[in-house]
Design an enzyme around this catalytic site. Structure first.
Site, PDB file in Angstrom:
ATOM      1  N   LYS A 278       0.798  -1.223   0.000  1.00  0.00           N
ATOM      2  CA  LYS A 278       0.000   0.000   0.000  1.00  0.00           C
ATOM      3  C   LYS A 278       0.834   1.277   0.000  1.00  0.00           C
ATOM      4  O   LYS A 278       0.376   2.325  -0.477  1.00  0.00           O
ATOM      5  CB  LYS A 278      -0.941   0.003   1.206  1.00  0.00           C
TER       6      LYS A 278
ATOM      7  N   SER B  46       0.511 -10.042  -0.493  1.00  0.00           N
ATOM      8  CA  SER B  46       0.303  -8.597  -0.524  1.00  0.00           C
ATOM      9  C   SER B  46       0.518  -7.889   0.800  1.00  0.00           C
ATOM     10  O   SER B  46       0.681  -6.667   0.825  1.00  0.00           O
ATOM     11  CB  SER B  46      -1.107  -8.278  -1.042  1.00  0.00           C
TER      12      SER B  46
END
Length: 411
Positions: free
Chosen positions: A58, A312
């Site tokens: 992110k 992720s």
């Protein structure tokens, strides 16, 4: 794939973003997995964004978006809403760029994520019990104060930043054939898929992109079937990092054109994947970050040639990890809780213990009571939890008890 180069950022945009994102984001490792390779029948590599700064990819999109703010916009500050990874990415990027960040988070956010966001210097406001309420509060804050709202996925600059993961994958695995990507709102997969498909088109080759959603929060399959972004009702999932009720509009357009397939995985699949990554790969991965591996373990994907599964994120609350590990052990047939009705006479508990020892099952916990609902006066209820070596051993334990005349019940 149709007209990929015409939808969203261009290759030049992604290359430019790599120079920007590289100021703060690490080039994360690519680790091979023999276990997954044997299971899939093709080489499997793990792109370890769980080892990224702030614990997830992110930071890439957040920093890329915020680096494009004007000086005047920077003075107004930024605002975002998140249950964890986006919050930390925005907070970190704001600190690096000298911008004041206000982050709205749910009241029940995991303490490690809350503390990390505050430690990066953001002003955190707790609001509501789900991410929907912080999102609304962040939009209101932006309208009232003039702060710039930093969206988690539905913005071209965010997509471009996340797509730098795809550029790294191509550098690390030049002969890439397939990539498997977790999907929430679609920021990561839209960026990665756009990069990979545009490069494949340019180079005259094929690269498959497969998206994975948690079955309890899978907005993309019905949206793709309908040809437009639909909002769904989410049910609880351990993969809270990808629990998004509606695809991003830009993200949906890119996914529709550039992603070959979207599959879903169950809670058990995800728990097994997290456990496998801990045991086999020695990697701490959050449930949302493990769904690409879950899809391989569950047999949901087929691939030929080098295949990359993106991990992720790695921001998992230790208390949640404890519960997920227990769930993963049970889902893998390595943890078994039995309910056995016994006659209320001496020696029964000892007999059960002997049988479990004969079956080489390791007893973890025992509850022996005369007060269970539905018990006869002459009965006791035994609940015993044992470790087993897998599904075959689990069945052996049950068979041994049944052969001795007992009727063990289990889920």
């Amino acid at each position: 794939m149709t007209n990929v180069a015409l939808v969203g950022p261009t290759l030049a945009d992604f290359e430019s973003a790599r120079n920007v994102v590289g100021r703060v984001a690490a080039v994360t490792p690519m680790e091979s997995s023999r276990y997954l390779s044997e299971l899939l029948g093709s080489p499997v590599l793990l792109k370890c964004e769980n080892l990224q700064r702030t614990g997830s990819y992110k930071i890439r999109g957040a920093y890329n978006r915020m680096s494009k703010l004007t000086d005047e916009e920077k003075t107004r500050g930024v605002v975002a809403a998140s249950a964890g990874n986006h919050a930390q990415g925005v907070a970190f990027a704001a600190r690096e760029l000298g911008i004041q960040a206000t982050i709205f988070m749910p009241v029940g956010v995991a303490l490690p994520k809350l503390q990390a966001t505050r430690d990066y210097g953001a002003h955190v406001i707790l609001r509501g019990n789900t991410v929907a309420e912080p999102l609304l509060a962040a939009a209101e804050w932006a309208a009232e104060t003039g702060a710039v709202l930093i969206p988690p996925f539905d913005h071209a600059d965010v997509v471009t930043g996340q797509g730098t993961v795809g550029l790294e994958i191509l550098d690390q695995v030049p002969d890439l054939a397939t990539v498997i990507v977790p999907i929430g709102g679609g920021g990561l997969i839209s960026g990665v898929a756009s990069v990979l498909k545009q490069r494949a088109l340019r180079d005259g080759r094929k690269i498959r992109v497969i998206g994975v959603q948690a079955a309890n929060a899978a907005a993309y399959p019905p949206s793709l079937d309908a040809g437009r972004a639909l909002e769904i009702q989410i049910t609880p999932t351990i993969a809270d990092g990808i629990a998004v009720a509606k695809p991003g509009l830009l993200n949906f357009e890119i996914v529709r054109d550039a992603v070959d397939e979207v599959v879903t995985v169950s809670e058990d699949d995800t728990a097994r994947a997290l456990l496998m990554l801990l045991e086999r790969a020695k990697l701490v991965v959050e449930p949302a970050g493990a769904v690409a591996v879950a899809a391989i373990l569950a047999g949901k994907v087929a691939a030929t040639g080098p295949t990359v599964a993106i991990l992720s994120g790695g921001n998992i609350d230790p208390l949640l990890m404890q519960r997920v590990i227990s769930h993963g052990l049970s889902a893998s047939g390595r943890y078994l809780t039995l309910r056995i009705m016994l006659p209320d006479r001496p020696g029964q508990l000892a007999r059960i213990s002997e049988l479990l020892a004969e079956a080489h099952a390791n007893v973890i916990e025992v509850l022996h009571t005369r007060h269970g609902v539905g018990l006869q006066i002459s009965e006791v209820e035994l609940n015993v939890s044992v470790e087993t070596r897998g599904p075959d051993h689990r069945q052996l334990v049950v068979d041994v008890l049944r052969a001795a005349g007992y009727d063990p019940q289990f889920d």
